[in-house]
Design a protein around this motif. Structure first.
Motif, PDB file in Angstrom:
ATOM      1  N   GLU A  48      10.768 -58.442  69.671  1.00  0.00           N
ATOM      2  CA  GLU A  48      10.993 -57.047  70.055  1.00  0.00           C
ATOM      3  C   GLU A  48      12.357 -56.560  69.565  1.00  0.00           C
ATOM      4  O   GLU A  48      12.486 -55.432  69.089  1.00  0.00           O
ATOM      5  CB  GLU A  48      10.881 -56.875  71.572  1.00  0.00           C
ATOM      6  N   ALA A  49      13.375 -57.414  69.669  1.00  0.00           N
ATOM      7  CA  ALA A  49      14.713 -57.029  69.191  1.00  0.00           C
ATOM      8  C   ALA A  49      14.702 -56.813  67.684  1.00  0.00           C
ATOM      9  O   ALA A  49      15.309 -55.867  67.177  1.00  0.00           O
ATOM     10  CB  ALA A  49      15.723 -58.102  69.569  1.00  0.00           C
ATOM     11  N   ILE A  50      14.001 -57.665  66.959  1.00  0.00           N
ATOM     12  CA  ILE A  50      13.903 -57.512  65.506  1.00  0.00           C
ATOM     13  C   ILE A  50      13.165 -56.228  65.159  1.00  0.00           C
ATOM     14  O   ILE A  50      13.562 -55.498  64.247  1.00  0.00           O
ATOM     15  CB  ILE A  50      13.221 -58.747  64.881  1.00  0.00           C
ATOM     16  N   LYS A  51      12.094 -55.934  65.886  1.00  0.00           N
ATOM     17  CA  LYS A  51      11.354 -54.689  65.640  1.00  0.00           C
ATOM     18  C   LYS A  51      12.226 -53.468  65.890  1.00  0.00           C
ATOM     19  O   LYS A  51      12.218 -52.519  65.107  1.00  0.00           O
ATOM     20  CB  LYS A  51      10.122 -54.611  66.547  1.00  0.00           C
ATOM     21  N   ARG A  52      13.010 -53.477  66.980  1.00  0.00           N
ATOM     22  CA  ARG A  52      13.900 -52.345  67.275  1.00  0.00           C
ATOM     23  C   ARG A  52      14.931 -52.172  66.176  1.00  0.00           C
ATOM     24  O   ARG A  52      15.208 -51.059  65.734  1.00  0.00           O
ATOM     25  CB  ARG A  52      14.592 -52.540  68.624  1.00  0.00           C
ATOM     26  N   GLN A  53      15.502 -53.293  65.716  1.00  0.00           N
ATOM     27  CA  GLN A  53      16.495 -53.227  64.652  1.00  0.00           C
ATOM     28  C   GLN A  53      15.872 -52.712  63.361  1.00  0.00           C
ATOM     29  O   GLN A  53      16.458 -51.899  62.659  1.00  0.00           O
ATOM     30  CB  GLN A  53      17.093 -54.615  64.431  1.00  0.00           C
ATOM     31  N   TYR A  54      14.668 -53.158  63.048  1.00  0.00           N
ATOM     32  CA  TYR A  54      13.970 -52.707  61.847  1.00  0.00           C
ATOM     33  C   TYR A  54      13.682 -51.217  61.912  1.00  0.00           C
ATOM     34  O   TYR A  54      13.910 -50.487  60.950  1.00  0.00           O
ATOM     35  CB  TYR A  54      12.678 -53.504  61.676  1.00  0.00           C
ATOM     36  N   LEU A  55      13.192 -50.752  63.064  1.00  0.00           N
ATOM     37  CA  LEU A  55      12.903 -49.327  63.213  1.00  0.00           C
ATOM     38  C   LEU A  55      14.187 -48.496  63.119  1.00  0.00           C
ATOM     39  O   LEU A  55      14.182 -47.414  62.548  1.00  0.00           O
ATOM     40  CB  LEU A  55      12.189 -49.064  64.536  1.00  0.00           C
ATOM     41  N   TYR A  56      15.280 -49.010  63.659  1.00  0.00           N
ATOM     42  CA  TYR A  56      16.558 -48.309  63.549  1.00  0.00           C
ATOM     43  C   TYR A  56      16.969 -48.197  62.083  1.00  0.00           C
ATOM     44  O   TYR A  56      17.385 -47.131  61.624  1.00  0.00           O
ATOM     45  CB  TYR A  56      17.630 -49.040  64.352  1.00  0.00           C
ATOM     46  N   LEU A  57      16.846 -49.294  61.347  1.00  0.00           N
ATOM     47  CA  LEU A  57      17.195 -49.267  59.930  1.00  0.00           C
ATOM     48  C   LEU A  57      16.298 -48.303  59.162  1.00  0.00           C
ATOM     49  O   LEU A  57      16.760 -47.573  58.291  1.00  0.00           O
ATOM     50  CB  LEU A  57      17.090 -50.663  59.315  1.00  0.00           C
ATOM     51  N   MET A  58      15.005 -48.335  59.470  1.00  0.00           N
ATOM     52  CA  MET A  58      14.070 -47.443  58.789  1.00  0.00           C
ATOM     53  C   MET A  58      14.445 -45.982  59.024  1.00  0.00           C
ATOM     54  O   MET A  58      14.252 -45.142  58.158  1.00  0.00           O
ATOM     55  CB  MET A  58      12.642 -47.673  59.288  1.00  0.00           C
ATOM     56  N   LYS A  80      15.082 -43.412  53.767  1.00  0.00           N
ATOM     57  CA  LYS A  80      13.793 -43.505  54.438  1.00  0.00           C
ATOM     58  C   LYS A  80      12.796 -42.592  53.743  1.00  0.00           C
ATOM     59  O   LYS A  80      13.165 -41.581  53.134  1.00  0.00           O
ATOM     60  CB  LYS A  80      13.920 -43.163  55.914  1.00  0.00           C
ATOM     61  N   LYS A  81      11.543 -42.986  53.845  1.00  0.00           N
ATOM     62  CA  LYS A  81      10.495 -42.184  53.227  1.00  0.00           C
ATOM     63  C   LYS A  81      10.344 -40.891  54.008  1.00  0.00           C
ATOM     64  O   LYS A  81      10.461 -40.857  55.220  1.00  0.00           O
ATOM     65  CB  LYS A  81       9.165 -42.936  53.231  1.00  0.00           C
ATOM     66  N   GLY A  82      10.093 -39.851  53.293  1.00  0.00           N
ATOM     67  CA  GLY A  82       9.872 -38.568  53.933  1.00  0.00           C
ATOM     68  C   GLY A  82       9.084 -37.684  52.995  1.00  0.00           C
ATOM     69  O   GLY A  82       8.903 -37.998  51.820  1.00  0.00           O
ATOM     70  N   CYS A 107       8.168 -47.271  46.738  1.00  0.00           N
ATOM     71  CA  CYS A 107       8.010 -46.616  48.037  1.00  0.00           C
ATOM     72  C   CYS A 107       7.263 -47.527  49.005  1.00  0.00           C
ATOM     73  O   CYS A 107       6.272 -47.136  49.585  1.00  0.00           O
ATOM     74  CB  CYS A 107       7.273 -45.298  47.837  1.00  0.00           C
ATOM     75  N   ASN A 108       7.727 -48.767  49.168  1.00  0.00           N
ATOM     76  CA  ASN A 108       7.071 -49.680  50.103  1.00  0.00           C
ATOM     77  C   ASN A 108       7.512 -49.385  51.528  1.00  0.00           C
ATOM     78  O   ASN A 108       6.773 -48.819  52.313  1.00  0.00           O
ATOM     79  CB  ASN A 108       7.377 -51.132  49.741  1.00  0.00           C
ATOM     80  N   TYR A 109       8.702 -49.809  51.898  1.00  0.00           N
ATOM     81  CA  TYR A 109       9.222 -49.565  53.235  1.00  0.00           C
ATOM     82  C   TYR A 109      10.246 -48.436  53.211  1.00  0.00           C
ATOM     83  O   TYR A 109      10.362 -47.670  54.147  1.00  0.00           O
ATOM     84  CB  TYR A 109       9.865 -50.836  53.788  1.00  0.00           C
ATOM     85  N   PHE A 110      11.008 -48.370  52.149  1.00  0.00           N
ATOM     86  CA  PHE A 110      11.980 -47.319  51.930  1.00  0.00           C
ATOM     87  C   PHE A 110      11.638 -46.645  50.620  1.00  0.00           C
ATOM     88  O   PHE A 110      10.852 -47.149  49.837  1.00  0.00           O
ATOM     89  CB  PHE A 110      13.401 -47.897  51.815  1.00  0.00           C
ATOM     90  N   LEU A 111      12.271 -45.533  50.374  1.00  0.00           N
ATOM     91  CA  LEU A 111      12.150 -44.887  49.067  1.00  0.00           C
ATOM     92  C   LEU A 111      13.303 -45.390  48.223  1.00  0.00           C
ATOM     93  O   LEU A 111      14.467 -45.154  48.545  1.00  0.00           O
ATOM     94  CB  LEU A 111      12.213 -43.365  49.209  1.00  0.00           C
ATOM     95  N   ASP A 112      12.990 -46.142  47.188  1.00  0.00           N
ATOM     96  CA  ASP A 112      14.001 -46.665  46.267  1.00  0.00           C
ATOM     97  C   ASP A 112      13.832 -45.986  44.926  1.00  0.00           C
ATOM     98  O   ASP A 112      12.754 -46.018  44.340  1.00  0.00           O
ATOM     99  CB  ASP A 112      13.845 -48.178  46.080  1.00  0.00           C
TER     100      ASP A 112
END
Length: 148
Positions: A48-58, A80-82, A107-112
């Protein structure tokens, strides 16, 4: 049917596996099982902590790097993708009079975005391009990002 001895050996084998997986020092069957449940609970909390951190980064990641290579600029953007972020960045390039010579977009997890652009006007510098890209990304996020 399996004999009692086989059942007991199977149970001991399974308890031994549980002890090794959870690093339990317990001897009693009930204590080993409790340690296993506790270990699973701790793993769930870590997940859960990893998921929260990942969502924050996203939600908050935004990185723009611009380098001058000869007469061209190498622009690297991670955000972030938008909706229409790529279009906004390309429009910013067009408004500044930059021609995109080569581009790579993921455009997998982020827009690069990695693009090589060439300025029609030689007076454009790295800072101006960086500010324009930040502004284009900020427009899509609905925020007015301040660039220092």
């Amino acid at each position: 049917m399996a004999s009692r001895l086989q059942k007991r050996m199977t149970l001991r084998r399974k308890l031994h596996v549980l002890k090794t997986l959870t690093n339990s020092k317990s001897v009693k069957k009930s204590s080993i099982i409790f340690d296993a449940f506790l270990h699973i609970y701790k793993l769930q909390l870590k997940l859960e902590a990893i998921k929260r951190q990942y969502l924050y980064l996203m939600k908050h990641i935004q990185e723009v790097k611009v380098e001058k290579v000869g007469e061209e600029f190498l622009v690297r953007v991670t955000c972030k993708k938008g909706q229409d972020v790529l279009v906004s960045i390309l429009e910013a390039f067009e408004e500044m009079g930059l021609n995109v010579l080569q581009a790579s977009v993921s455009c997998n997890y982020f827009l690069d975005i990695e693009a090589i652009v060439k300025a029609q006007d030689q007076g454009i510098d790295v800072r101006e391009i960086t500010q324009a890209v930040h502004k284009a990304i900020g427009k899509q996020d609905g925020e007015g990002t301040q660039i220092v």
